[in-house]
Design an enzyme around this catalytic site. Sequence first.
Site, short mmCIF file in Angstrom:
data_model
loop_
_atom_site.label_atom_id
_atom_site.label_comp_id
_atom_site.label_asym_id
_atom_site.label_seq_id
_atom_site.Cartn_x
_atom_site.Cartn_y
_atom_site.Cartn_z
N LEU A 1 16.05 -10.16 -7.43
CA LEU A 1 17.27 -10.50 -8.16
C LEU A 1 17.47 -12.01 -8.23
O LEU A 1 17.89 -12.54 -9.26
CB LEU A 1 18.48 -9.83 -7.50
CG LEU A 1 19.84 -10.09 -8.17
CD1 LEU A 1 19.82 -9.72 -9.64
CD2 LEU A 1 20.94 -9.34 -7.44
N LYS A 2 17.14 -12.72 -7.14
CA LYS A 2 17.30 -14.18 -7.16
C LYS A 2 16.42 -14.81 -8.22
O LYS A 2 16.84 -15.75 -8.92
CB LYS A 2 16.96 -14.75 -5.78
CG LYS A 2 16.99 -16.28 -5.70
CD LYS A 2 18.38 -16.83 -6.00
CE LYS A 2 18.38 -18.35 -6.21
NZ LYS A 2 17.92 -19.11 -5.06
N LEU A 3 15.20 -14.33 -8.38
CA LEU A 3 14.32 -14.88 -9.40
C LEU A 3 14.86 -14.61 -10.80
O LEU A 3 14.79 -15.48 -11.68
CB LEU A 3 12.91 -14.30 -9.25
CG LEU A 3 12.15 -14.69 -7.97
CD1 LEU A 3 10.79 -14.01 -7.94
CD2 LEU A 3 12.00 -16.20 -7.83
#
Length: 302
Positions: free
Chosen positions: A173-175
């Site tokens: 999700l961070k990417l």
Amino acid sequence: MKQERIGFIGLGLMGKEMARNIVRNGYPLSVMAHRNRSPLEVLSAEGAVEVVSAAEMAKTSDIVFICVKTSEQVSEIVTGTDGLMAGAHEGLIIVDCSTAHPESTERLAETVAEHGVTLVDAPLARTPREAREGRLNVMLGGDASTVTRITPVIESFAENIFHVGAVGSAHKLKLINNFLSLGAAALVSEAATMAAGMDVPQNKLLEICSQGGANSAMLAPVMEWVLQKECTKLQFSLGNAEKDMRYLAETLTEYRLTSDMLPPLCEFLKFARNDVGEESFVPQAYDSCMQRNGMGSDGNKH
């Protein structure tokens, strides 16, 4: 209930502020130096204890936070000579706050689990300023009981905490989050360059776009650099940005997914990194856009 003993590895722009908030919240904290000892000395003055290796830290900690740049660094810290696993005890929790490669995260979690150690991915959103203020956003990937246990410590430096799902899910999700934000920053950099090349006042670009559908969380930080040559709102390096999007591209390949927008963003970041340096911040990609259009910072053609 005994107080958790905390270790922290990676005292960079984000990590040193996170660690400071942990120790200020009363947790016993151990830290170790890298090249720059000044953050360690500041933390020692606050009550942190220096250790000489990750193995020693693991022996004396219940929870160890890692906040470094790459998956390769995380793996070395965990499994390398004198790494955390060399001193690990059953029940140790490793919390990886780096923006790491999801596949590497999942593989590493499986490796440490064989020795009774749990790894949680906990990438960060927001900037060093929010880290200093204890207002980071943190995404967590791990089982519910572990997330519940580490949450009080994370609350030392976080305003919002999101349990995304199983280990690895938070790094994915961070990417994706960074894809959206860096894509917006790239658009603003190119829009500001277009305005300069077409003799459109850049302050009017900011004024008008901030009032409509073109507004984004990246508009003001990039335009701060364009108009004032200051970069206080988005201190995120181009080297890290390029690395994150490379990790995302590799992850898409693993999942057999395609993207039309990611390849040009990767190319944009690679050009910017090469033109203005990997330690330059994302808003400074504007300078790269200007250079590649034959313009100087004054907006004049060279």
